[in-house]
Motif scaffolding. Sequence first.
Motif, mmCIF file in Angstrom:
data_model
loop_
_atom_site.group_PDB
_atom_site.id
_atom_site.type_symbol
_atom_site.label_atom_id
_atom_site.label_comp_id
_atom_site.label_asym_id
_atom_site.label_seq_id
_atom_site.Cartn_x
_atom_site.Cartn_y
_atom_site.Cartn_z
ATOM 1 N N PRO A 129 -32.872 -47.306 12.179
ATOM 2 C CA PRO A 129 -32.113 -47.084 13.780
ATOM 3 C C PRO A 129 -31.187 -46.929 13.724
ATOM 4 O O PRO A 129 -30.314 -47.764 12.875
ATOM 5 C CB PRO A 129 -32.899 -48.118 14.392
ATOM 6 N N GLY A 130 -30.378 -45.929 14.216
ATOM 7 C CA GLY A 130 -28.731 -45.938 13.931
ATOM 8 C C GLY A 130 -28.328 -45.410 12.704
ATOM 9 O O GLY A 130 -27.110 -44.980 12.336
ATOM 10 N N GLY A 131 -29.481 -45.089 11.738
ATOM 11 C CA GLY A 131 -29.165 -44.277 10.192
ATOM 12 C C GLY A 131 -29.847 -43.482 9.927
ATOM 13 O O GLY A 131 -30.406 -42.764 10.511
ATOM 14 N N ASN A 132 -29.804 -43.445 8.372
ATOM 15 C CA ASN A 132 -30.149 -42.251 8.046
ATOM 16 C C ASN A 132 -31.628 -42.561 8.456
ATOM 17 O O ASN A 132 -32.209 -43.693 8.790
ATOM 18 C CB ASN A 132 -30.142 -42.097 6.423
ATOM 19 N N HIS A 133 -32.488 -41.369 8.646
ATOM 20 C CA HIS A 133 -34.630 -41.355 8.452
ATOM 21 C C HIS A 133 -34.858 -39.870 8.607
ATOM 22 O O HIS A 133 -34.727 -39.804 8.393
ATOM 23 C CB HIS A 133 -34.588 -42.040 10.601
ATOM 24 N N ILE A 134 -35.980 -40.262 9.407
ATOM 25 C CA ILE A 134 -37.207 -39.402 8.672
ATOM 26 C C ILE A 134 -37.878 -39.092 10.223
ATOM 27 O O ILE A 134 -37.967 -40.350 11.219
ATOM 28 C CB ILE A 134 -38.519 -40.039 7.706
ATOM 29 N N MET A 135 -37.957 -37.596 10.090
ATOM 30 C CA MET A 135 -38.071 -37.619 11.571
ATOM 31 C C MET A 135 -39.256 -36.243 12.033
ATOM 32 O O MET A 135 -39.635 -36.132 10.969
ATOM 33 C CB MET A 135 -37.349 -36.662 11.901
ATOM 34 N N LEU A 136 -39.828 -37.155 12.219
ATOM 35 C CA LEU A 136 -41.874 -36.348 12.934
ATOM 36 C C LEU A 136 -41.435 -35.380 14.219
ATOM 37 O O LEU A 136 -41.320 -36.106 15.096
ATOM 38 C CB LEU A 136 -42.667 -37.634 13.208
ATOM 39 N N LEU A 137 -41.564 -34.306 14.490
ATOM 40 C CA LEU A 137 -41.220 -33.436 15.126
ATOM 41 C C LEU A 137 -42.854 -33.164 15.188
ATOM 42 O O LEU A 137 -43.421 -32.251 14.163
ATOM 43 C CB LEU A 137 -39.921 -32.410 14.877
ATOM 44 N N GLY A 138 -43.269 -32.774 16.564
ATOM 45 C CA GLY A 138 -44.133 -31.984 16.550
ATOM 46 C C GLY A 138 -45.882 -32.497 16.581
ATOM 47 O O GLY A 138 -46.206 -31.832 15.933
ATOM 48 N N LEU A 139 -45.536 -33.563 17.368
ATOM 49 C CA LEU A 139 -46.876 -34.974 16.609
ATOM 50 C C LEU A 139 -48.068 -33.933 17.441
ATOM 51 O O LEU A 139 -47.569 -33.633 18.994
ATOM 52 C CB LEU A 139 -46.663 -36.074 16.900
ATOM 53 N N THR A 140 -48.470 -34.314 16.955
ATOM 54 C CA THR A 140 -50.509 -33.683 17.867
ATOM 55 C C THR A 140 -50.803 -34.559 18.779
ATOM 56 O O THR A 140 -51.013 -34.500 19.192
ATOM 57 C CB THR A 140 -51.124 -33.248 16.762
ATOM 58 N N GLN A 141 -50.486 -36.079 18.392
ATOM 59 C CA GLN A 141 -50.977 -36.465 19.597
ATOM 60 C C GLN A 141 -49.574 -37.955 19.422
ATOM 61 O O GLN A 141 -49.314 -38.323 18.309
ATOM 62 C CB GLN A 141 -52.087 -37.150 19.393
ATOM 63 N N PRO A 142 -50.233 -38.693 20.048
ATOM 64 C CA PRO A 142 -48.956 -40.355 20.655
ATOM 65 C C PRO A 142 -49.558 -40.812 19.381
ATOM 66 O O PRO A 142 -50.611 -41.295 19.199
ATOM 67 C CB PRO A 142 -49.413 -40.740 21.837
ATOM 68 N N LEU A 143 -48.004 -41.160 19.427
ATOM 69 C CA LEU A 143 -48.453 -42.896 17.342
ATOM 70 C C LEU A 143 -47.917 -44.528 18.424
ATOM 71 O O LEU A 143 -47.054 -44.062 19.373
ATOM 72 C CB LEU A 143 -46.870 -43.038 16.375
ATOM 73 N N ALA A 144 -49.462 -45.126 18.776
ATOM 74 C CA ALA A 144 -49.210 -46.199 19.249
ATOM 75 C C ALA A 144 -49.172 -47.030 18.696
ATOM 76 O O ALA A 144 -49.448 -47.039 17.269
ATOM 77 C CB ALA A 144 -50.620 -46.335 20.194
ATOM 78 N N GLU A 145 -48.394 -48.116 19.024
ATOM 79 C CA GLU A 145 -47.653 -49.869 18.187
ATOM 80 C C GLU A 145 -49.405 -50.106 17.800
ATOM 81 O O GLU A 145 -50.212 -50.387 18.440
ATOM 82 C CB GLU A 145 -47.303 -50.837 19.418
ATOM 83 N N GLY A 146 -48.557 -50.940 16.263
ATOM 84 C CA GLY A 146 -50.299 -51.308 15.466
ATOM 85 C C GLY A 146 -51.056 -50.583 14.755
ATOM 86 O O GLY A 146 -51.732 -50.486 13.792
ATOM 87 N N GLU A 147 -51.434 -48.996 14.739
ATOM 88 C CA GLU A 147 -51.235 -48.235 14.305
ATOM 89 C C GLU A 147 -51.099 -47.925 13.072
ATOM 90 O O GLU A 147 -50.159 -47.901 12.895
ATOM 91 C CB GLU A 147 -51.407 -46.681 15.096
ATOM 92 N N ARG A 148 -51.351 -47.129 12.228
ATOM 93 C CA ARG A 148 -51.321 -46.874 10.756
ATOM 94 C C ARG A 148 -51.299 -45.272 10.675
ATOM 95 O O ARG A 148 -51.777 -44.279 10.751
ATOM 96 C CB ARG A 148 -51.738 -47.546 10.010
ATOM 97 N N LEU A 149 -50.590 -44.629 9.949
ATOM 98 C CA LEU A 149 -50.669 -42.790 9.328
ATOM 99 C C LEU A 149 -49.974 -43.190 7.448
ATOM 100 O O LEU A 149 -49.315 -44.730 7.169
ATOM 101 C CB LEU A 149 -49.427 -42.771 9.655
ATOM 102 N N SER A 150 -50.578 -41.945 7.079
ATOM 103 C CA SER A 150 -50.017 -41.963 5.764
ATOM 104 C C SER A 150 -49.078 -40.797 5.974
ATOM 105 O O SER A 150 -49.556 -39.503 6.483
ATOM 106 C CB SER A 150 -51.193 -41.679 5.053
ATOM 107 N N MET A 151 -47.491 -40.637 5.498
ATOM 108 C CA MET A 151 -47.058 -40.074 4.705
ATOM 109 C C MET A 151 -46.368 -39.749 3.185
ATOM 110 O O MET A 151 -46.395 -40.751 2.233
ATOM 111 C CB MET A 151 -45.545 -40.930 5.808
ATOM 112 N N SER A 152 -46.311 -38.300 3.153
ATOM 113 C CA SER A 152 -46.693 -38.370 1.684
ATOM 114 C C SER A 152 -44.517 -38.205 1.263
ATOM 115 O O SER A 152 -44.269 -37.656 1.985
ATOM 116 C CB SER A 152 -46.961 -36.739 1.341
#
Length: 160
Positions: free
Chosen positions: A109-132
């Motif tokens: 946070p506040g530095g370099n990061h990966i930005m997810l744009l146009g999410l198809t559904q909200p991301l809730a705390e505790g969930e997991r996702l797979s990123m390539s």
Amino acid sequence: MIRLSRPAAVLAPLGLALAVSACGQPAAEAPAVVEVTDAFCRPTQAGRAVTGCYMTLTASRNDRLVSAAFAGAERVEIHEMTTTDGMMRMAELPDGLPLPAGEAVQLKPGGNHIMLLGLTQPLAEGERLSMSLTFEQAVPYEVNVVIAQPAASPASHSAH
């Protein structure tokens, strides 16, 4: 004395020369490897279809993170944060993020990061996702990312 047939007599010295020359060659370089640790994305804010993702990347050789992908986002971009005249600015790194050999590169946070744009559904705390993650040299990497709030930091900002 061992006698070789004519073709074998011609080929034997050639085989010996190839074997000796191979001994002087450096071993094939090991493939580049990138270690990924501490991966998380912020939960999405109400009404927003964007979020930031953070992790630490350590490459075995000089490499570059060239892209990232997540099936639940229209676009995924690698961003850098800069401060100019007291204003934080975010911009995509079109050539990717350099990963110097052996150096832990933090996306935070506040530095370099990966930005997810146009999410198809909200991301809730505790969930997991797979990123390539795709690198210039290392093999692509599937990272399991937890959805979590970052530790409180004055450098954090609420946009991601």
